[in-house]
Design an enzyme around this catalytic site. Structure first.
Site, PDB file in Angstrom:
ATOM      1  N   GLU A 614      32.880 -24.716 -54.056  1.00 58.41           N
ATOM      2  CA  GLU A 614      31.839 -24.108 -53.966  1.00 58.41           C
ATOM      3  C   GLU A 614      31.977 -22.906 -54.580  1.00 58.41           C
ATOM      4  O   GLU A 614      33.102 -21.937 -54.354  1.00 58.41           O
ATOM      5  CB  GLU A 614      31.516 -23.931 -52.441  1.00 58.41           C
ATOM      6  CG  GLU A 614      30.345 -23.267 -52.252  1.00 58.41           C
ATOM      7  CD  GLU A 614      29.746 -22.954 -51.031  1.00 58.41           C
ATOM      8  OE1 GLU A 614      28.594 -22.471 -50.599  1.00 58.41           O
ATOM      9  OE2 GLU A 614      30.356 -23.465 -50.164  1.00 58.41           O
ATOM     10  N   ASN A 673      25.066 -22.165 -55.503  1.00 57.77           N
ATOM     11  CA  ASN A 673      23.559 -21.894 -54.436  1.00 57.77           C
ATOM     12  C   ASN A 673      22.567 -21.575 -55.312  1.00 57.77           C
ATOM     13  O   ASN A 673      22.591 -20.510 -56.293  1.00 57.77           O
ATOM     14  CB  ASN A 673      24.080 -20.710 -53.423  1.00 57.77           C
ATOM     15  CG  ASN A 673      24.968 -21.350 -52.335  1.00 57.77           C
ATOM     16  OD1 ASN A 673      24.647 -21.909 -51.529  1.00 57.77           O
ATOM     17  ND2 ASN A 673      26.283 -20.715 -52.482  1.00 57.77           N
ATOM     18  N   ASP A 735      22.273 -27.468 -48.140  1.00 55.08           N
ATOM     19  CA  ASP A 735      23.345 -26.439 -47.499  1.00 55.08           C
ATOM     20  C   ASP A 735      22.635 -25.977 -45.978  1.00 55.08           C
ATOM     21  O   ASP A 735      21.452 -26.032 -45.738  1.00 55.08           O
ATOM     22  CB  ASP A 735      23.171 -25.203 -47.969  1.00 55.08           C
ATOM     23  CG  ASP A 735      24.432 -24.172 -47.937  1.00 55.08           C
ATOM     24  OD1 ASP A 735      25.357 -24.756 -47.132  1.00 55.08           O
ATOM     25  OD2 ASP A 735      24.462 -23.186 -48.392  1.00 55.08           O
ATOM     26  N   GLU A 792      31.262 -27.401 -42.922  1.00 57.94           N
ATOM     27  CA  GLU A 792      31.671 -25.918 -43.399  1.00 57.94           C
ATOM     28  C   GLU A 792      32.354 -25.216 -42.225  1.00 57.94           C
ATOM     29  O   GLU A 792      32.120 -25.418 -40.999  1.00 57.94           O
ATOM     30  CB  GLU A 792      30.342 -25.086 -43.732  1.00 57.94           C
ATOM     31  CG  GLU A 792      29.623 -25.682 -44.992  1.00 57.94           C
ATOM     32  CD  GLU A 792      28.699 -25.000 -45.336  1.00 57.94           C
ATOM     33  OE1 GLU A 792      28.583 -24.459 -46.358  1.00 57.94           O
ATOM     34  OE2 GLU A 792      27.612 -24.798 -44.366  1.00 57.94           O
TER      35      GLU A 792
END
Length: 849
Positions: A614, A673, A735, A792
């Site tokens: 990420e 993102n 997400d 996460e």
């Protein structure tokens, strides 16, 4: 050769005095007293022993013994009365006709009587001289007479041993008296040097050099006069009458010789001293002037009185070797007024060591030195005035003249510096105060009394301020207090730390204190103040923005007629802080080293092999340090042009980093993102495709993370953008799954390739059955839909074991790897991939196998 320092009695001394005071030894050190006693005692013993010796004189001596003793005594008196003096350091050295008196006395008198004759004659002569000069010092007189007597004793012993019974005019006798005269010179010279050294009047080397220069020519003359007088006594006594004019001429020659040397030395020292007067403060100039005057004039004491705008100041320094407070101030005093261009600077007073009245050259030299010192003091005063003026101007630039507080410009400058030096998360506050209806104060009492009110308010604010706080006057009747450290309380509504309650409490305390009555010019009055409060963290706003916010709060307080009001961000949507950050972001995109990525791997929960990475964007701000996306992404969202450029930069950085680890053999995608504005932009899919083309990367190398609140938007364009992205083969990741109100609807409306379980559920799953159920449901949903599931925020072994038990396939978090710069991610991914086979093992909560 002789030495004499005289000291007048101390003014106002007691009638009954000790023997030390009576003897003139007051103020002398123990060493000087002991040395004086030793010399006097030795001379007395030698004189008595010499008198007791049997009288033995060769038959060719020209006079009878008694007459010869009288002549020798008279010669000693005459030789000392005709002495010549010169200043050496702070003492006076006398050179006399002592050697000539010895040579004649050795011929006409019994040798054993010469020490006694010298002692008595010298005492008589110096007593007469001390009485004549009105400076009586018995100890110094006795010391000098004893030194001369010891010199005569040594000279007599040497001459007697060498001459024997040889005739008066024989070469043997001549050589003997010459040797005796030289012995006399050496003994008296040594005693004088030792005496001056003990008195600390001058360094020994200076004493030897200058005394030798003065004495040697006179010593030669003494030898010539003495031998010629002996020859005249034996062969032609009438020739002695011719000696008087010759002796007078020699005396004048020696006097001019010594005076010329003394003036040359003094003016050389004067020139050196005035040339080295420092260009410093008054104290530095005076200190140098005192020391220079003591050295140049050989003074016992120097006083300098300086007259300036702020009154008179007196400085003084005593020369070494004597306690003037005990022994008095020896020698005459010369006082000269110091002036520059008719303006009096002060007075210079010098006490000379010479007991006689000063000669014109001393007065001229002291006057010239005073002129030089006056110029240096005048320059020092001018420099001091200039420094004060510059300091005043500098203070006026930074402080308010009326109250002495910081002015507005200085508050902004120093306040910004103070904020930059703090931790960017530290709460800070600015309180802006204004006196209500201050115009009425000026109109009723007058502006002079209004100024007094402002001064009282400033004093009270300064008294209430704490260490590290800045107080300023920012307007006519407006004041500011910067509080760089505000304690925080837990906000019961949001359960978040808040600094506002304490800042408001501080504002109320200030208002209450300032509202108390005050007395101005005999009138008791009270004023009321309004306070505007603005609080934030040190890294979020500059001081100019804080002042603006506090000003808005102050305006609201006045409008609502309350004492304290707090800045409300909802009333001020566009802040200067945001405008400033917009410009700074443009600069950051133009630079190469401000927008950066931190990269964190996602790994297989069992093997810890990497499954993806990420990309977390950061801003390395040149002033505020590293900023997280929450601090600047909202600003990016407000500008279409900036948003497009920013997105392109992030995609480039992510794909560039992915290209490096793919080249190293690690085949995992990079996740980026995507903001709400991107999904509302029809050109976004083309922008992504162009980025892939620039980096020669297949679509499978990129995963775009979207939030569920954006994905379920009713905007039709969102569906079109998502469909086009999937058409390009780009993977989508949902997400923060589980935090929205429509998490299940999103997976049907916008098919995704990955679900990321929000860290809040992972944090609580060990202790909360509800959180565990959410995680279990997300894992099962992913399995049924055939999409990846990533947990996460995994930070502990217990969380990892629990996720494995729930059959969650992958995770990311600090337990596996912290976010790291792009230049370190390749090595980390390689190490994880290579170590993966060794990590296949069942885990318990305690990490045991």
């Amino acid at each position: 050769m002789g030495f004499l320092v005289t000291a007048p009695p101390v003014a106002g001394a007691r009638v009954r005095r000790s023997w030390i005071e009576l003897s003139g030894l007051a103020g002398r050190s123990r060493g000087v007293r002991a040395f004086t006693a030793a010399v006097a005692g030795s001379a007395l013993v030698v004189a008595v022993l010499g008198v007791l010796l049997p009288v033995h004189r060769p038959a060719d001596r020209p006079l009878e013994s008694v007459v010869g003793i009288g002549v020798a005594l008279a010669l000693v008196v005459a030789a000392q009365l005709a002495r010549l003096r010169f200043r050496l350091g702070r003492g006076m050295v006398s050179v006399s006709w002592g050697e000539a008196a010895f040579i004649i006395g050795f011929v006409v008198a019994p040798p054993g009587w010469l020490p006694a004759a010298t002692l008595v004659g010298a005492l008589a002569a110096w007593t007469l001289l001390s009485w004549w000069d009105s400076h009586r010092n018995p100890a110094e007189t006795v010391h000098l007479a004893a030194s001369l007597s010891l010199g005569t004793a040594g000279a007599t012993l040497v001459a007697t041993l060498l001459a024997g019974d040889a005739p008066v005019q024989s070469l043997r006798t001549v050589g003997a008296v010459v040797a005796g005269a030289l012995t006399y010179l050496l003994i008296t010279f040594s005693l004088a040097t030792l005496t001056l050294t003990l008195h600390r009047d001058a360094p020994p080397r200076q004493i030897i050099v200058r005394a030798s220069y003065a004495k040697i020519p006179m010593f030669v003359g003494n030898l010539v006069v003495g031998l010629a007088a002996v020859h005249a006594l034996v062969d032609g006594p009438l020739w002695l009458l011719a000696f008087l004019p010759g002796l007078w001429l020699l005396q004048r020659t020696y006097r001019f010789h010594l005076r010329g040397e003394e003036e040359r030395r003094m003016w050389e020292a004067f020139s050196a001293a005035t040339a080295t007067l420092p260009a410093g403060t008054e104290t530095e100039v005076v200190r140098a002037g005192l020391g220079a005057a003591l050295d140049v004039f050989g003074a016992r004491r120097v006083e300098i009185e300086v007259r300036g705008r702020d009154g008179e100041r007196r400085y003084a320094e005593d020369g070494p070797g004597q306690d003037n407070a005990v022994a008095g101030l020896p020698g005459p005093a010369i006082t000269r007024s110091m002036a520059v261009a008719g303006d009096t600077v002060g007075e210079l007073t010098v006490w000379l060591a010479d007991p006689t009245l000063p000669v014109p050259r001393d007065e001229a030299a002291i006057s010239a030195f005073g002129d030089a010192l006056a110029g240096a003091l005048h320059d020092a005063a001018t420099r001091s005035q200039m420094a004060e003026l510059e300091e005043r101007l500098a203070r006026d630039r930074t402080h308010d003249r009326l109250t002495g507080l910081l002015n507005r410009a200085t508050l902004l400058t120093e306040g910004d510096q103070r904020l930059r030096s703090l931790d960017r998360r530290r709460p800070v506050a600015l309180l802006l105060l204004d006196i209500n209806d201050f115009r009425e104060v000026n109109g009723t009492l007058g502006h002079r009394h209004g100024d007094e009110v402002l001064r009282v308010v400033a004093e009270r604010l300064s008294e209430l301020s704490r260490d590290g706080e800045l107080v300023a006057r920012t307007g006519d009747d407006e004041f500011a207090l910067l509080v760089p450290t505000v304690a925080v309380l837990a906000d019961s509504a949001a359960l978040l730390p808040s600094s506002l309650p304490l800042a408001v409490r501080r504002a109320r305390e200030l208002a209450e204190h300032l509202n108390r009555p005050m007395e101005v010019s005999g009138v008791r009055i009270a004023v009321e103040v309004a306070v505007g409060v603005a609080a934030t963290s040190a890294g979020r706003a500059d001081l100019g923005e804080l002042v603006r916010r506090a000003s808005l709060a102050l305006r609201q307080a006045k409008r609502q007629q309350v004492s304290v009001s707090v800045f409300d961000a909802s009333q001020d949507a566009v802040t200067t802080d945001g405008l400033a950050m917009l410009a700074e972001l443009q600069d950051a995109l133009a630079a190469d080293d401000q927008i950066m990525l931190n990269l964190q791997p996602a790994v297989d929960l069992v093997t810890a092999a990497p499954t993806g990475v990420e990309a977390l964007v950061r801003w390395r701000h040149p002033r505020r340090g590293q900023l997280s996306p929450t601090e600047f992404i909202p600003v990016v969202e407000h500008s279409a042009e900036l948003h497009t450029a920013f997105t392109a930069r992030v995609l480039d950085l992510a794909l560039e980093a992915a290209g490096r680890w793919h080249a190293a053999g690690v085949d995992v995608p990079v996740s980026v993102n995507v903001s709400a504005r991107s999904l509302l932009d029809p050109g976004f899919p083309a922008q992504v495709a162009e980025a892939l083309r620039r980096h020669h990367a297949p679509a499978s190398h990129l995963v775009l993370e979207i939030t569920e609140s954006v994905a379920v938007s009713e905007e039709r364009i969102v569906d079109e953008v998502l469909a086009e992205l999937r058409g390009h083969g780009i993977q989508l990741s949902l997400d923060d799954f589980g935090t929205g109100y429509s998490s299940l609807a999103i997976v049907t409306r916008a098919p995704v390739d990955e679900i990321k379980i929000d860290r809040s559920f992972v944090d609580d799953m060990i202790e909360s059955r509800a959180a565990e159920a959410v995680v279990r449901g997300a894992v099962e949903l992913g399995a049924r839909l055939g999409v990846r599931v990533v947990a996460e925020g995994v930070e502990t072994t217990e969380q990892r074991a629990a996720l494995i038990a729930l059959k969650c396939p992958t995770a990311q978090g600090y337990h596996f790897c912290k976010p790291m710069p792009a230049d370190k991610i390749v090595q980390a991914l390689t190490q994880l991939a290579e170590a993966a086979p060794d990590n296949i093992r069942p885990l318990r909560a305690d990490d045991a196998v």
